[in-house]
Scaffold this motif. Structure first.
Motif, mmCIF file in Angstrom:
data_model
loop_
_atom_site.group_PDB
_atom_site.id
_atom_site.type_symbol
_atom_site.label_atom_id
_atom_site.label_comp_id
_atom_site.label_asym_id
_atom_site.label_seq_id
_atom_site.Cartn_x
_atom_site.Cartn_y
_atom_site.Cartn_z
ATOM 1 N N ALA A 10 80.191 108.519 38.850
ATOM 2 C CA ALA A 10 80.557 107.108 38.697
ATOM 3 C C ALA A 10 82.025 107.051 38.296
ATOM 4 C CB ALA A 10 79.699 106.460 37.617
ATOM 5 N N THR A 11 82.792 106.134 38.924
ATOM 6 C CA THR A 11 84.196 106.008 38.536
ATOM 7 C C THR A 11 84.509 104.580 38.099
ATOM 8 O OG1 THR A 11 85.114 105.451 40.688
ATOM 9 C CG2 THR A 11 84.851 107.785 40.231
ATOM 10 N N PHE A 12 85.555 104.479 37.278
ATOM 11 C CA PHE A 12 85.917 103.213 36.656
ATOM 12 C C PHE A 12 87.428 103.054 36.672
ATOM 13 C CE2 PHE A 12 82.055 104.947 34.947
ATOM 14 C CZ PHE A 12 81.180 103.887 35.045
ATOM 15 N N PHE A 13 87.900 101.967 37.261
ATOM 16 C CA PHE A 13 89.331 101.651 37.192
ATOM 17 C C PHE A 13 89.464 100.168 36.858
ATOM 18 C CE2 PHE A 13 93.315 100.261 39.287
ATOM 19 C CZ PHE A 13 94.162 100.835 38.364
ATOM 20 N N TYR A 14 89.973 99.884 35.668
ATOM 21 C CA TYR A 14 90.066 98.504 35.167
ATOM 22 C C TYR A 14 91.138 97.706 35.914
ATOM 23 C CZ TYR A 14 91.306 94.780 31.865
ATOM 24 O OH TYR A 14 91.622 93.582 31.296
ATOM 25 N N GLY A 15 92.350 98.245 35.970
ATOM 26 C CA GLY A 15 93.426 97.605 36.741
ATOM 27 C C GLY A 15 93.707 96.159 36.357
ATOM 28 N N ASN A 16 93.337 95.759 35.142
ATOM 29 C CA ASN A 16 93.552 94.388 34.658
ATOM 30 C C ASN A 16 93.013 93.338 35.626
ATOM 31 O OD1 ASN A 16 94.387 92.575 32.712
ATOM 32 N ND2 ASN A 16 96.453 92.369 33.556
ATOM 33 N N TYR A 17 91.846 93.589 36.188
ATOM 34 C CA TYR A 17 91.292 92.693 37.212
ATOM 35 C C TYR A 17 91.045 91.288 36.673
ATOM 36 C CZ TYR A 17 86.616 92.705 35.132
ATOM 37 O OH TYR A 17 85.578 92.510 34.287
ATOM 38 N N ASP A 18 90.812 91.181 35.357
ATOM 39 C CA ASP A 18 90.488 89.877 34.760
ATOM 40 C C ASP A 18 91.696 89.213 34.101
ATOM 41 O OD1 ASP A 18 90.772 91.662 32.695
ATOM 42 O OD2 ASP A 18 88.806 91.302 31.798
ATOM 43 N N ASN A 19 92.877 89.824 34.239
ATOM 44 C CA ASN A 19 94.132 89.313 33.665
ATOM 45 C C ASN A 19 94.078 89.208 32.143
ATOM 46 O OD1 ASN A 19 95.107 89.086 36.254
ATOM 47 N ND2 ASN A 19 94.663 86.891 36.417
ATOM 48 N N LYS A 20 93.209 89.929 31.498
ATOM 49 C CA LYS A 20 93.094 89.842 30.039
ATOM 50 C C LYS A 20 93.772 91.011 29.336
ATOM 51 C CE LYS A 20 88.875 87.081 29.910
ATOM 52 N NZ LYS A 20 87.421 87.210 30.026
ATOM 53 N N SER A 21 94.260 91.997 30.099
ATOM 54 C CA SER A 21 94.881 93.203 29.539
ATOM 55 C C SER A 21 94.044 93.795 28.415
ATOM 56 C CB SER A 21 96.301 92.900 29.035
ATOM 57 O OG SER A 21 97.085 92.468 30.108
ATOM 58 N N SER A 22 92.751 93.835 28.635
ATOM 59 C CA SER A 22 91.844 94.290 27.596
ATOM 60 C C SER A 22 90.765 95.186 28.214
ATOM 61 C CB SER A 22 91.233 93.062 26.906
ATOM 62 O OG SER A 22 90.289 93.454 25.974
ATOM 63 N N PRO A 23 91.102 96.491 28.423
ATOM 64 C CA PRO A 23 90.134 97.387 29.063
ATOM 65 C C PRO A 23 88.871 97.535 28.214
ATOM 66 C CG PRO A 23 92.296 98.456 28.821
ATOM 67 C CD PRO A 23 92.342 97.184 28.037
ATOM 68 N N PRO A 24 87.699 97.266 28.778
ATOM 69 C CA PRO A 24 86.476 97.279 27.974
ATOM 70 C C PRO A 24 85.929 98.689 27.704
ATOM 71 C CG PRO A 24 85.942 96.761 30.243
ATOM 72 C CD PRO A 24 87.444 96.864 30.169
ATOM 73 N N ILE A 25 85.036 98.743 26.720
ATOM 74 C CA ILE A 25 84.272 99.959 26.404
ATOM 75 C C ILE A 25 82.796 99.588 26.559
ATOM 76 C CG2 ILE A 25 83.631 101.569 24.561
ATOM 77 C CD1 ILE A 25 86.483 101.145 23.419
ATOM 78 N N PHE A 26 82.040 100.387 27.300
ATOM 79 C CA PHE A 26 80.616 100.105 27.507
ATOM 80 C C PHE A 26 79.889 101.406 27.781
ATOM 81 C CE2 PHE A 26 83.163 99.253 31.297
ATOM 82 C CZ PHE A 26 82.608 100.123 32.219
ATOM 83 N N ASP A 27 78.563 101.341 27.902
ATOM 84 C CA ASP A 27 77.770 102.568 28.087
ATOM 85 C C ASP A 27 77.337 102.746 29.534
ATOM 86 O OD1 ASP A 27 78.019 103.254 25.491
ATOM 87 O OD2 ASP A 27 75.941 102.864 24.911
ATOM 88 N N LEU A 28 77.165 104.017 29.880
ATOM 89 C CA LEU A 28 76.701 104.402 31.213
ATOM 90 C C LEU A 28 75.401 105.189 31.035
ATOM 91 C CD1 LEU A 28 77.368 104.798 34.291
ATOM 92 C CD2 LEU A 28 78.732 106.792 33.609
ATOM 93 N N HIS A 29 74.397 104.875 31.862
ATOM 94 C CA HIS A 29 73.084 105.539 31.799
ATOM 95 C C HIS A 29 72.647 106.008 33.182
ATOM 96 C CE1 HIS A 29 71.764 103.949 27.754
ATOM 97 N NE2 HIS A 29 72.814 103.179 28.012
ATOM 98 N N PHE A 30 71.819 107.055 33.232
ATOM 99 C CA PHE A 30 71.110 107.369 34.474
ATOM 100 C C PHE A 30 69.642 107.569 34.150
ATOM 101 C CE2 PHE A 30 70.109 111.840 33.979
ATOM 102 C CZ PHE A 30 71.087 112.321 33.121
ATOM 103 N N ASP A 31 68.773 106.980 34.938
ATOM 104 C CA ASP A 31 67.316 107.117 34.789
ATOM 105 C C ASP A 31 66.858 107.021 33.322
ATOM 106 O OD1 ASP A 31 67.268 107.370 37.506
ATOM 107 O OD2 ASP A 31 66.928 109.546 37.517
ATOM 108 N N GLY A 32 67.421 106.051 32.602
ATOM 109 C CA GLY A 32 67.013 105.829 31.225
ATOM 110 C C GLY A 32 67.627 106.774 30.214
ATOM 111 N N ASN A 33 68.554 107.619 30.651
ATOM 112 C CA ASN A 33 69.227 108.548 29.739
ATOM 113 C C ASN A 33 70.641 108.086 29.447
ATOM 114 O OD1 ASN A 33 67.338 111.076 29.780
ATOM 115 N ND2 ASN A 33 67.539 110.427 31.912
ATOM 116 N N PHE A 34 71.032 108.189 28.177
ATOM 117 C CA PHE A 34 72.429 107.922 27.849
ATOM 118 C C PHE A 34 73.290 108.968 28.543
ATOM 119 C CE2 PHE A 34 76.217 108.848 25.318
ATOM 120 C CZ PHE A 34 76.807 107.602 25.323
#
Ligand SMILES: *[C@@H]1O[C@H](CO)[C@@H](O)[C@H](O)[C@H]1NC(C)=O
Ligand SMILES: *[C@@H]1O[C@H](CO)[C@@H](O)[C@H](O)[C@H]1NC(C)=O
Ligand SMILES: *[C@@H]1O[C@H](CO)[C@@H](O)[C@H](O)[C@H]1NC(C)=O
Ligand SMILES: *[C@@H]1O[C@H](CO)[C@@H](O)[C@H](O)[C@H]1NC(C)=O
Ligand SMILES: *[C@@H]1O[C@H](CO)[C@@H](O)[C@H](O)[C@H]1NC(C)=O
Ligand SMILES: *[C@@H]1O[C@H](CO)[C@@H](O)[C@H](O)[C@H]1NC(C)=O
Ligand SMILES: *[C@@H]1O[C@H](CO)[C@@H](O)[C@H](O)[C@H]1NC(C)=O
Ligand SMILES: *[C@@H]1O[C@H](CO)[C@@H](O)[C@H](O)[C@H]1NC(C)=O
Ligand SMILES: *[C@@H]1O[C@H](CO)[C@@H](O)[C@H](O)[C@H]1NC(C)=O
Length: 357
Positions: free
Chosen positions: A97-121
């Motif tokens: 899985a890849t993630f590129f924020y690129g300020n898509y929302d114009n908020k200049s605030s790259p988020p932090i969140f969790d990634l899971h597969f099949d119910g596993n952190f």
């Protein structure tokens, strides 16, 4: 009763059926999240949009970013958002899985969140770490538990909207990574082709593992193999030949190759694969290598074969303070070499079944 024409028709259908059932055994899915189009990249990988996989979330564009990174799907209205991808039940897969924020929302605030597969952190994704590069990517290897695998992003903090840029699932041969127990997964920490000019992936690697390049300090030098062909089938994990064509070495046998582990300070269980292929025909037999962990020999002697590969795995709990060294043995007349390495963290799988929403 059966005319020759009929026989031909039957045979044609049978052939078609065989080729389809062969295809369905091999998962090779590349999703360009947030896109509605299909593209073929320079590696001949076909990327598809994600509208067939997900019915919610918002598609966003980052016009300045290169293809694949120029669209994403964000999930502002739910806590957990999942992609469900068809696989063979019980097959070993590599998911990226890849993630590129690129300020898509114009908020200049790259988020932090969790990634899971099949119910596993899987990982806590800190998208501000990708501000200068496009390759904030996460890779996991595991056996599937059903006829789909579910990859989810989950909001953890207020105003930190999860999103995803791309998602890939590839089948591995079940004989690969044989030391992985079914109740564990492997989380990639690093995979390097030493001495390579550029990173290596599909089609050089049939399983589309990405082998990155890395530069060592001034004493480490690159060497290119004289072998016209390197037989990679001598080892179970089928490293790409392109990653075996080059190696790193030291100026003399008194210098060792020291590998720095980019891992947490605390000890974590690791699965490390190391690959050796002799670079000059005359050196076969004259080079003898030992692997040391904190100056203690853990494996050896390794005599890299010319024109083929030797692979050595290490399964051990190590921390960032551990030193991993490739050392010439006293009887070796040549310095150590190292062609490639893979470092994974071993993570237990959740006992409960995946409960995805
Ligand atoms: C690209 O892939 C297609 C089908 O998957 C294949 O026929 C073609 O030869 C490939 N091209 C290259 C340059 O590898
Ligand atoms: C998100 O999770 C929180 C806490 O678990 C819950 O209160 C809330 O209703 C959830 N929101 C949505 C949209 O599912
Ligand atoms: C961000 O700003 C650009 C340029 O002003 C605009 O085109 C775009 O729609 C904005 N995006 C969002 C999500 O507000
Ligand atoms: C996220 O990454 C940024 C940049 O590397 C760092 O400053 C920040 O502390 C990280 N946040 C968390 C919660 O790890
Ligand atoms: C996947 O498995 C579920 C539950 O066993 C079943 O209902 C479903 O039809 C299967 N889907 C496919 C595409 O085989
Ligand atoms: C898996 O690996 C084994 C041993 O290397 C080999 O015999 C077999 O053909 C491979 N299967 C596939 C589907 O590549
Ligand atoms: C490569 O190695 C495999 C396993 O040792 C062997 O069966 C095969 O014949 C070799 N291929 C070539 C081209 O030498
Ligand atoms: C995983 O399975 C092995 C046996 O295959 C067992 O020894 C181990 O305790 C299991 N670990 C977990 C976390 O379930
Ligand atoms: C997990 O799923 C399998 C088959 O889908 C089922 O047989 C098993 O009881 C489930 N286990 C738990 C703990 O829910």
């Amino acid at each position: 009763m059966t005319s020759p024409q009929n026989t031909l028709v039957v045979a044609t259908i049978l052939l078609l059926f065989l080729s389809f059932s062969k295809l369905s055994l091999t998962t090779f899915v590349s999703i360009d999240c947030g896109s509605y189009e299909s593209t073929i990249d320079t590696n001949n990988i076909t990327w598809i949009g994600d509208d067939a996989y997900i019915q919610f979330g918002e598609s966003h564009q980052i016009p300045s970013a290169p293809s694949i990174f120029n669209t994403l799907r964000a999930f502002p209205y739910g806590n957990e958002s999942c992609y469900s991808i068809e696989v063979e039940n019980g097959e070993k897969v590599l998911t990226r899985a890849t993630f590129f924020y690129g300020n898509y929302d114009n908020k200049s605030s790259p988020p932090i969140f969790d990634l899971h597969f099949d119910g596993n952190f899987w990982a806590s994704v800190n998208t501000s770490m990708a501000s200068s590069e496009y390759n904030l990517d996460y890779e996991a290897i595991y056996a599937t538990k059903g006829n789909t695998t579910n990859i989810c992003v989950t909001q953890k903090m207020p105003n930190h909207i999860p999103f995803i840029t791309s998602l890939e699932v590839r089948s591995l041969n079940s004989t690969m990574y044989s030391q992985l127990e079914p109740n564990h997964s492997l989380i990639l920490l690093g995979r390097y082709a030493f001495g390579a000019d550029k990173s290596i992936r599909y089609p050089d690697d049939a399983y589309d593992r990405i082998w990155k390049t890395v530069s060592g300090d001034g004493l480490i030098s690159r060497v290119k193999s004289d072998a016209l062909n390197i037989n990679i089938s001598t080892v179970v994990d089928n490293p790409p030949q392109a990653a075996m064509n080059n190696a790193v070495t030291t100026p003399d046998k008194d210098h060792q190759i020291l590998y720095h582990l980019f891992i947490p300070h605390k000890e974590v269980p690791l699965y490390i694969n190391t690959y050796f292929s002799e670079v000059t025909k005359d050196a076969a037999g004259a080079r003898s290598i030992e692997i040391h962990v904190d100056s203690n020999p853990v494996y050896g002697p390794i005599a890299p074969p010319f024109g083929s590969v030797e692979e050595v795995y290490i399964k051990k709990s190590l921390s960032q303070d551990t030193s991993l060294a490739f050392v010439a043995r006293p009887d070796s007349t040549l310095p150590p070499i190292l062609n490639a390495i893979e470092v994974y963290q071993i993570q237990p799988l959740a006992i409960a079944n995946a409960t995805d929403t």
